[in-house]
Each structure stands twice: as C-alpha cells, then as structure tokens.
Design a protein around this motif. Sequence first.
Motif, PDB file in Angstrom:
ATOM      1  N   HIS A  28       2.192   1.714  -3.345  1.00 15.51           N
ATOM      2  CA  HIS A  28       1.097   1.968  -4.289  1.00 15.51           C
ATOM      3  C   HIS A  28       0.735   3.451  -4.369  1.00 15.51           C
ATOM      4  O   HIS A  28       0.406   3.958  -5.447  1.00 15.51           O
ATOM      5  CB  HIS A  28      -0.125   1.141  -3.871  1.00 15.51           C
ATOM      6  CG  HIS A  28      -1.350   1.375  -4.702  1.00 15.51           C
ATOM      7  ND1 HIS A  28      -1.455   0.962  -6.017  1.00 15.51           N
ATOM      8  CD2 HIS A  28      -2.529   2.005  -4.414  1.00 15.51           C
ATOM      9  CE1 HIS A  28      -2.634   1.321  -6.501  1.00 15.51           C
ATOM     10  NE2 HIS A  28      -3.300   1.950  -5.550  1.00 15.51           N
ATOM     11  N   LYS A  57      -6.918   1.207   4.725  1.00 14.88           N
ATOM     12  CA  LYS A  57      -8.136   0.788   4.020  1.00 14.88           C
ATOM     13  C   LYS A  57      -8.430   1.699   2.836  1.00 14.88           C
ATOM     14  O   LYS A  57      -8.716   1.241   1.726  1.00 14.88           O
ATOM     15  CB  LYS A  57      -9.329   0.778   4.985  1.00 14.88           C
ATOM     16  CG  LYS A  57     -10.616   0.229   4.377  1.00 14.88           C
ATOM     17  CD  LYS A  57     -11.739   0.194   5.405  1.00 14.88           C
ATOM     18  CE  LYS A  57     -12.971  -0.507   4.819  1.00 14.88           C
ATOM     19  NZ  LYS A  57     -13.469   0.126   3.593  1.00 14.88           N
ATOM     20  N   LYS A  58      -8.317   3.019   3.077  1.00 12.92           N
ATOM     21  CA  LYS A  58      -8.625   3.979   2.026  1.00 12.92           C
ATOM     22  C   LYS A  58      -7.544   3.984   0.942  1.00 12.92           C
ATOM     23  O   LYS A  58      -7.847   3.940  -0.260  1.00 12.92           O
ATOM     24  CB  LYS A  58      -8.778   5.375   2.628  1.00 12.92           C
ATOM     25  CG  LYS A  58      -9.138   6.447   1.606  1.00 12.92           C
ATOM     26  CD  LYS A  58      -9.332   7.793   2.280  1.00 12.92           C
ATOM     27  CE  LYS A  58      -9.686   8.872   1.255  1.00 12.92           C
ATOM     28  NZ  LYS A  58      -9.860  10.204   1.893  1.00 12.92           N
ATOM     29  N   VAL A 117       0.831  -1.204   0.000  1.00 17.74           N
ATOM     30  CA  VAL A 117       0.000   0.000   0.000  1.00 17.74           C
ATOM     31  C   VAL A 117       0.866   1.254   0.000  1.00 17.74           C
ATOM     32  O   VAL A 117       0.604   2.209  -0.747  1.00 17.74           O
ATOM     33  CB  VAL A 117      -0.956  -0.002   1.214  1.00 17.74           C
ATOM     34  CG1 VAL A 117      -1.695   1.335   1.320  1.00 17.74           C
ATOM     35  CG2 VAL A 117      -1.946  -1.148   1.111  1.00 17.74           C
ATOM     36  N   ASP A 165      -7.642   0.754  -0.893  1.00 20.02           N
ATOM     37  CA  ASP A 165      -8.992   0.336  -1.317  1.00 20.02           C
ATOM     38  C   ASP A 165      -9.243  -1.110  -0.875  1.00 20.02           C
ATOM     39  O   ASP A 165      -9.673  -1.964  -1.660  1.00 20.02           O
ATOM     40  CB  ASP A 165      -9.147   0.477  -2.833  1.00 20.02           C
ATOM     41  CG  ASP A 165     -10.608   0.359  -3.275  1.00 20.02           C
ATOM     42  OD1 ASP A 165     -11.502   0.596  -2.433  1.00 20.02           O
ATOM     43  OD2 ASP A 165     -10.851   0.010  -4.451  1.00 20.02           O
ATOM     44  N   ILE A 166      -8.969  -1.382   0.396  1.00 20.58           N
ATOM     45  CA  ILE A 166      -9.080  -2.737   0.948  1.00 20.58           C
ATOM     46  C   ILE A 166     -10.491  -2.949   1.484  1.00 20.58           C
ATOM     47  O   ILE A 166     -11.008  -2.121   2.249  1.00 20.58           O
ATOM     48  CB  ILE A 166      -8.048  -2.955   2.077  1.00 20.58           C
ATOM     49  CG1 ILE A 166      -6.630  -2.674   1.547  1.00 20.58           C
ATOM     50  CG2 ILE A 166      -8.137  -4.369   2.618  1.00 20.58           C
ATOM     51  CD1 ILE A 166      -5.564  -2.690   2.632  1.00 20.58           C
ATOM     52  N   ALA A 167     -11.104  -4.048   1.110  1.00 17.05           N
ATOM     53  CA  ALA A 167     -12.460  -4.362   1.570  1.00 17.05           C
ATOM     54  C   ALA A 167     -12.470  -4.611   3.071  1.00 17.05           C
ATOM     55  O   ALA A 167     -11.471  -5.054   3.656  1.00 17.05           O
ATOM     56  CB  ALA A 167     -12.988  -5.594   0.830  1.00 17.05           C
TER      57      ALA A 167
END
Length: 791
Positions: A640, A723-724, A637, A727-729
């Motif tokens: 990313h 999470k944001k 992340v 973009d983790i569920a």
Amino acid sequence: MEALLNVLVIGSGGREHALAWALAKSARVSKVFVAPGNGGTAAAGGKIENVAIGHSKSDFSALVSFAHTQQVGLVVPGPEQPLVDGITDVFKKAGIPTFGPTSKAAHIEGSKAFSKDFMKKHNIPTAAYGNFTDYKTAREFIEQANFDVVIKASGLAAGKGVLIPKTKSEALKALKSVMVDREFGAAGDEVVIEELLLGQEISILTLSDGYTVTSFPAAQDHKRAYDNDEGPNTGGMGAYAPAPVATPELLKTIHETVLKPSIDGMRRDGFPFVGCLFTGFMLTANGPKVLEYNCRFGDPETEVVLPLLDDSCDLAEVFLAAAEGRLDAVPLRFKNGYAATVVMASEGYPGSYPKGRTITFDKAPANTQVFHAGTKRDGDNVVTSGGRVLTVTGVSDSLQGALDCAYSCVKTVHFDGGFYRSDIGFRAIKYLHEAAERKTGLSYADAGVDIDAGNRLVDLIKPIVKATRRKGTDSDIGGFGGVFDLKATGYQDPVLVSATDGVGTKLKIAHDMKIHDSVGIDLVAMQVNDIIVQGAEPLFFLDYYACGHLDVEATRDFIKGVADGCLESGCALIGGETAEMPGLYAKGDYDVAGFAVGAVERTEILPRMQDIEAGDVLVGLSSSGIHSNGFSLVRKVVAHVGLNFHSVCPWDTSKLVGQALLTPTRIYVKPLLPLVHQRLIKGMAHITGGGFTDNVPRVLPKSVQAEIDASTWELPQVFKWLKKAGDIAADEMARTFNCGIGMVLVVSQDNVGAVVEALTASGEQAYVIGRLNSASGEQQGTAIVTNTDGW
C-alpha cells in the motif's frame, strides 16, 4: 530512417574482434573503431578500423576526444581493467552512451571479496568462504578447514589469480605465493579462500540495463592447456554453446535464483549494473553455485556465443538500448544450432612464449570465423603477439558439426610453434551420448520429481536432526515412522498434548528473500508455545514440507531452522515428510506444516480454571516482533505504501523490510516450564492470530473479564509503523497482532513478584499488563484492551 551510428570498441583481444565483427553487421552502424585493436581488426576492412589509442587510465581523455571528433554514438569497453578504472563514468560524463558498468558496479569483478560478500547478502548460492587480509589468519583458516580449498587473489590479476591446490600442503604454499611472495602484486593483498566445488562448469553472459535481464546461451570452456584436461590453467583453450548440460529447467533456476537477484541486488545496493555480467557456475550435486562474477564479456565465450545471434538481431541496437535503459524493447534472438571455438596458442603458453611469428591463412571453410586475439600487423603480414593467438569458431546444426567445422578451419591456419587442444567439447559429446543411452522411457524425473535430490537432502540433514536428540529418542531419520520412548522421560501419570500449525503467508516473504531458516524456527515456535500453555513439555516434532521443485539447499536451510527451534524448546525432531509435487506448486514456492507432541503430569494441566478468579494479575512476555500471524495484512500494508521486501526497512534502517519481517517467533518454553512445575502460573494464552481479544478468553472462566492496559508496555516500532502506514484502528491492531506481547500469564497477586523476577533472570522482558475483574452478562469470559491512545 534513423541516423547512422559510429561505435567505439575498446580493447585488443579476441573478445573485441568478435564484438567489432558482430556490431559491423548492423545496418545502422557506419563505422566500428577498435582501440587499439589487433592484427585481425586491422585487416578486417569494411566498417572496422583500428585506432592507435590504448585503454589505460591515462588514455581515457584521448579516447573521449577521439569519440567526440568522430561523432561516436556508442562505446563498448571490452576488458575489465578500464571498466574498474571508471571508463564508463568518463564517457557518461561526456554524454556518450556506453555499454558497460560504472566503476562502482565493476567492483563486482574488481574485488572477489566484495563479490562474495554481495552473494552472501543477497542469498546467491555460492561456496563457503572467508576473506583475509592477514596472512596468519588465512593460514589458520586453511589448516582448520575440513574441505579442499580454492585460493583467489581478490583484486584483478588478468584472469590468473585463481589457484586450485590438490593438498593442504599445496594450499599453504599457494597462499604464501599470493600473500607473502606477492605473485600477483597488489591483487593479492586480500585473498578469498573458499570451498572447492565439484561438478561441471558453465558460463552465462547476461545483458542488463539495470532492470531487464536477458542472457546468451550457456557456454562451457576448457581451462587446462592440454588434452584430457591436463596441464596448467589458462584463460581458456576453447568453448562451445549452448552447453547441453544447461537444460531449460536448470537455466530457469539460474535466472530465478542468481541472475535476476544479482541484477536486482546491485540496483538496490546503489550501483545498477549496465552491460554484460559474466557469471561462472559450478553445477554441484546440490544445485548451481556461483564461482565468480565478471563485469564484461568473457573470452573465449564471446567468440562462441556471438555467432549464434540470429541474423534479425541487431547487436548495436541491443547495446544502445541497454545503455539508454530500454533493453526490454529490443529482444535478443538466437539461431537454432551450436557453435564451437578452438583456441590456437603460442608454444610455451600459459608461461613465456615467443612473439613475432608470421601467421598464414588458407581459405576458411563455410560456417567458420577466425577471431584474432594475440596478433598484430607487421607490414603486410600478421604476426603473433600474445599467448592465445586466435580463436577459431564453427557453427552448425549439431554440436559435433560445429566442432568439425572449427577443427577443419584450424587446419587452414599456420604459424610456427602453434598448438591447440584436439578434444574441445569432449565432455558435452559424452554427456549427449550417455543421455541418449539413458533415454529409454519416461521416468519419475521426467514428471518433475527428483528422487536423487531427495536422497541428497536426507544425507545433508541427518547430522542436523541428530543434534536435537533428547531422552526418549536418538533422532535418527530415514525409517517409516518416528519412535519416542515416553517411559524414558520419567513422567509418572502423563497426559499427552498435541499441536499442529503452519507459518501462513509469512512464507511468501521467505520465498522472495530466499531466507528459509527463520520460518523453520517459526514453525516449531507456533506449536511448542501452544503446548506450553497447557503446562506441557514439548517432547518431539515432525515437519511436512511441500514444494513444486525440491531445492535441496533451501530445504536444508528450512530444516536447519526447524532443528534450531527444537533445540531451543528442548524437543526432538524425529521425522518428517518432503513432498515434491510439480504442477501443484510453482517452482520456488513451498508450504510447510508441523506436528508436535508434549507431555504433562495430570495434576499440572493448564489452565486451572477452578483457581482463576477476579483479582488475579496478567503478566505479559515481550514478543520478538510480529511472530507468524497477520502477514496477509502486513503484506497489504507494505504494498500500500509502495515498498517491497527489498526496500530499506522504515522502522529499522539497518535491515531490509523482508529481513526485519522474517525475525522468527519467540519460543517461551524453557523460561516457563519451571514456573509451571512450581504451580506459580494458573493459565497462559499464546497471542497468535486473533490478538488479545480472541486468545486471552480461551483460558478464562465465565466469571471474569480480562482488562489489559496498553500503556504498561511500549508498542514496538514495527507495530507503530504498521498502524500508521495502514491507518489501522487500535481495536483492529489488538485483535490481529500480538502488539509486542507474545504470551500472557494468569498469576495470583501473591506470586507476581516471584514470577516476574524468575522470568527476568531467564532473559525475558516481563510486564504486569492487567488484571481479571468480576464479570456478568456479555462481559463474561471476555478480554478488553484499554489505553490504546498511546499506540
């Protein structure tokens, strides 16, 4: 063909003469102006010409005006004072490329207190220290110090603000001379008092454009005025390069642990360094440590490294490339050989000395160069005007040959009262002779394994390990195995519980940040938390540390973290293994594993499956962060979104990303043990890899399902950001991370109040996060997380 270049060198010493000499070799350079220059640059002729302008702050406007008039395309400031005063900023504002740091970047030399704090922030190895503006506090520090000290005036003191007292009494007198008697004026308003380091010194001159890092061969100089390193300290009485003690392996370590992190750190802190960074090192038994930074070329080091430049290397192109931010496009190349420089000084130096004595020069031998430092023109003569008058350099295929060349040239220079050291290079010659005598066959060290470093490490960590002793062991290390006396602990019918684990890819962040103690705590936490969930008390711990090259300081820091974790959990560190495996691990990388053993009375083993039932309550204990699981996804992340571990942390702007992520795993042993003994807890789940959905079911009977309500606690900021950003569920978060809850307890409804109250009193944040429901079919023995919309 590229346009010819006019260069302005600012300064008047031997360093500036050497810079002008090297720059004038460039085919692209038309003229080298030296302001104000000295007798040597005045007599040089050819492309080199003196300019009668000084370099104090009041001269800056005249220098800029001259540069515009003469169409100067490159400025090279020599001394530190104009750099600290902002001469680079002035020329940059005028649109003239300048090879030198801005005033803000030059502060790395302008304030020794600032530079020490910078080293601490960026984990640059250096001596233990304190910064002081109050004389009384500084005096108390010296009186209480259990090590010999060095006292440094924090400000610029013309290279004379470092005092090395031999006794505590001398140290107190030296401190008074700096802070009370103001021997160095305002430079001594703040002092740095640091641990005296022992070993050989080397200096490395590093060129940078703020990103690229490329260095000259390491040099060694001689500070004492007289032979056998006797007499007062000076600015340097001679030097040689490359220093034989600076092996390729050592230089690689220095580049990776000091030079690159220093340049990267200055850029990240908002003052990218463009120019020459001088770094002084002490080669201690525990590895190289930084003595000081200078924001410019050193003297006499410059006079010894510039003659080693290969004839194909255009120094003007190199400097211009650095000033324009493209240093990676212009290589720095060197001859295969050695250079040695001998300083000829005026009688009385470094104290008061006469001036105006005529210097005469016979024909210089081949492969030598005389650089002028404290000289000036007086009619047709060159006369002395400073303490260090000349630096005489010889170049040869061998160090002894270079020294012979330099000394043969010294004999061709004459002035009344001149003196020089006759033993320049004696340490290096002795080192080379001893190395030749030792080299009779291959050794374990030749294979990359340093047994002596391992022994030094054991000596360093013995007191650290000893501090973890408890009933059952004295925590002595060095034997073949760790011994623990279970009977001494008082258990009546004990069952042993063991756990083993590592830290995972969180180590990659520790490697990058050079922060090693926190992962030591992590290693202990992962195992003692697994042991407490069985109702057991952790008793002892052993660690395993594997690396490609043993960095004694980094390993000590890691083991200090392990010891801290042991102290926090009440277990003893009774042994371990340090494995140095060159070729299997890259230099700077390491991996760790641990093994812990605990004990529990047979009647208190958890979980009590037979007692766990529908209606029981789930109590969650807050985590300290991500703990030690899920870091492969965390690192993904971070990359990313275009950040790195040295970026400002987006969820905590007071820290860097790496610092925030290295927050150690919370240890829950001491708050939970009393509740276990009171039989208030039926079962516990340590929330590690697998999150809630994989870990909570491990303590459940088939008759129930755990329902965890995510709305009962606030999702910590680090998890919100992950999470944001990734973009983790929500269900992926729940099965990968602890999401703010590091431990889940199964408690009967009747005992919830007592458990939460006791945990709160012990400093834990406890939440009622769910309950157990009757289950059948596929729901049996599972866990679900509800109300994650708020995440």
